[in-house]
Design a protein around this motif. Structure first.
Motif, PDB file in Angstrom:
ATOM      1  N   GLU A 185       1.825  -3.489  -7.778  1.00 35.96           N
ATOM      2  CA  GLU A 185       0.648  -3.561  -6.900  1.00 35.96           C
ATOM      3  C   GLU A 185       0.564  -4.434  -6.163  1.00 35.96           C
ATOM      4  N   ALA A 186       0.590  -5.896  -6.751  1.00 37.81           N
ATOM      5  CA  ALA A 186       0.309  -7.172  -6.176  1.00 37.81           C
ATOM      6  C   ALA A 186       1.479  -7.277  -5.201  1.00 37.81           C
ATOM      7  N   ARG A 187       2.608  -6.722  -5.208  1.00 35.30           N
ATOM      8  CA  ARG A 187       3.826  -6.840  -4.028  1.00 35.30           C
ATOM      9  C   ARG A 187       3.501  -6.162  -2.931  1.00 35.30           C
ATOM     10  N   ILE A 188       2.821  -5.008  -3.242  1.00 39.03           N
ATOM     11  CA  ILE A 188       2.654  -3.765  -2.333  1.00 39.03           C
ATOM     12  C   ILE A 188       1.193  -4.414  -1.564  1.00 39.03           C
ATOM     13  N   ALA A 189       0.409  -4.968  -2.255  1.00 46.21           N
ATOM     14  CA  ALA A 189      -0.669  -5.578  -1.603  1.00 46.21           C
ATOM     15  C   ALA A 189      -0.590  -6.653  -0.559  1.00 46.21           C
ATOM     16  N   LYS A 190       0.474  -7.463  -1.073  1.00 41.50           N
ATOM     17  CA  LYS A 190       0.893  -8.806  -0.355  1.00 41.50           C
ATOM     18  C   LYS A 190       1.630  -8.343   0.794  1.00 41.50           C
ATOM     19  N   LEU A 191       2.406  -7.330   1.056  1.00 41.73           N
ATOM     20  CA  LEU A 191       3.135  -6.921   1.889  1.00 41.73           C
ATOM     21  C   LEU A 191       2.198  -6.073   2.841  1.00 41.73           C
ATOM     22  N   THR A 192       1.312  -5.464   2.606  1.00 49.30           N
ATOM     23  CA  THR A 192       0.392  -4.666   3.219  1.00 49.30           C
ATOM     24  C   THR A 192      -0.557  -5.705   4.030  1.00 49.30           C
ATOM     25  N   GLN A 193      -1.034  -6.941   3.289  1.00 47.76           N
ATOM     26  CA  GLN A 193      -1.750  -7.867   3.707  1.00 47.76           C
ATOM     27  C   GLN A 193      -0.925  -8.602   4.971  1.00 47.76           C
ATOM     28  N   GLN A 194       0.514  -8.725   4.692  1.00 48.47           N
ATOM     29  CA  GLN A 194       1.358  -9.362   5.763  1.00 48.47           C
ATOM     30  C   GLN A 194       1.252  -8.637   6.982  1.00 48.47           C
ATOM     31  N   VAL A 195       1.656  -7.282   6.648  1.00 46.78           N
ATOM     32  CA  VAL A 195       1.788  -6.342   7.836  1.00 46.78           C
ATOM     33  C   VAL A 195       0.185  -6.472   8.611  1.00 46.78           C
ATOM     34  N   GLY A 196      -0.786  -6.157   7.803  1.00 47.35           N
ATOM     35  CA  GLY A 196      -2.092  -6.188   8.744  1.00 47.35           C
ATOM     36  C   GLY A 196      -2.514  -7.422   9.433  1.00 47.35           C
ATOM     37  N   SER A 197      -1.917  -8.663   8.974  1.00 42.18           N
ATOM     38  CA  SER A 197      -2.208 -10.063   9.707  1.00 42.18           C
ATOM     39  C   SER A 197      -1.109 -10.036  10.995  1.00 42.18           C
ATOM     40  N   GLU A 198      -0.202  -9.524  10.916  1.00 35.40           N
ATOM     41  CA  GLU A 198       0.733  -9.515  12.023  1.00 35.40           C
ATOM     42  C   GLU A 198       0.380  -8.486  13.143  1.00 35.40           C
ATOM     43  N   GLN A 199      -0.697  -7.502  12.864  1.00 34.20           N
ATOM     44  CA  GLN A 199      -0.598  -6.501  14.019  1.00 34.20           C
ATOM     45  C   GLN A 199      -1.856  -6.967  14.818  1.00 34.20           C
TER      46      GLN A 199
END
Length: 199
Positions: A185-199
């Motif tokens: 869950e932590a990995r998915i949340a981190k990747l999701t956060q990175q994707v969101g901050s890059e858009q």
């Protein structure tokens, strides 16, 4: 009078590998250091974790089988493995739903960029509520392509992990197969956060 704890249940849950010490502490009100000490003292191992993973995978794929094939899976597992596998399967299904959502967003993002490049222009806000149309800057296209491909790469990686397409036969060489649900869950949340901050 000291509170009595169900150490047999704690041990069974520990053995599934499904719960971290922090989760066991929260579930049973026993300090994690006490659980850790007891596990060492009595030689508890996470000997059911492999079977839980197998059962989880069965549950995920079972829904696609016809009813007569599903019946072949019945009556062969202990209750503790069944319980842990049900919870794991629910988590994985939730991940899959989130991944489908992110894939849809990435596809819409690609279509929007494709339309802008095809038109050759984009609208830009110049302040005080006015927007003007300008030629699509190459730097903008490059950044969008970089963000889009990076996002797609992450989504594909997470989908492959979630659907078990990248599992290695030798699990000692695949430590990610030993991730707890919290770590995943932590990995998915981190990747999701990175994707969101890059858009």
């Amino acid at each position: 009078m000291a509170k009595r704890h169900d150490w047999e249940l704690i041990e069974r849950e520990y053995r599934t590998g499904r719960f971290s010490l922090a989760q066991l502490e929260a579930r049973h009100g026993v300090n994690r250091s006490n659980i850790s000490r007891r596990a060492k003292k009595y030689g508890w191992t996470k000997d059911l974790s492999g079977r839980v993973r197998e059962r989880t995978q069965e549950k995920i794929t079972r829904t696609s089988l016809p009813p007569e094939a599903q019946a072949a899976y019945e009556d062969q597992d202990e209750a503790v493995i069944e319980f842990a596998a049900n919870e794991n399967a629910a988590v994985v299904k939730g991940h899959r739903k989130s991944l489908e959502r992110w894939r849809t967003i990435a596809e819409r993002y690609a279509e929007l960029l494709e339309d802008q490049v095809k038109a050759g222009t984009i609208k830009v806000d110049v302040g005080d509520g006015r927007a003007v149309e300008i030629d699509v800057p190459l730097e903008y296209v490059g950044k969008c392509l970089g963000h889009g491909t990076q996002t797609l790469e992450r989504i594909v990686k997470m989908e492959r992990q979630n659907y078990g397409l990248d599992l290695k036969v030798d699990e000692e060489k695949a430590p990610e197969a030993e991730l707890t649900d919290d770590e995943l869950e932590a990995r998915i949340a981190k990747l999701t956060q990175q994707v969101g901050s890059e858009q």
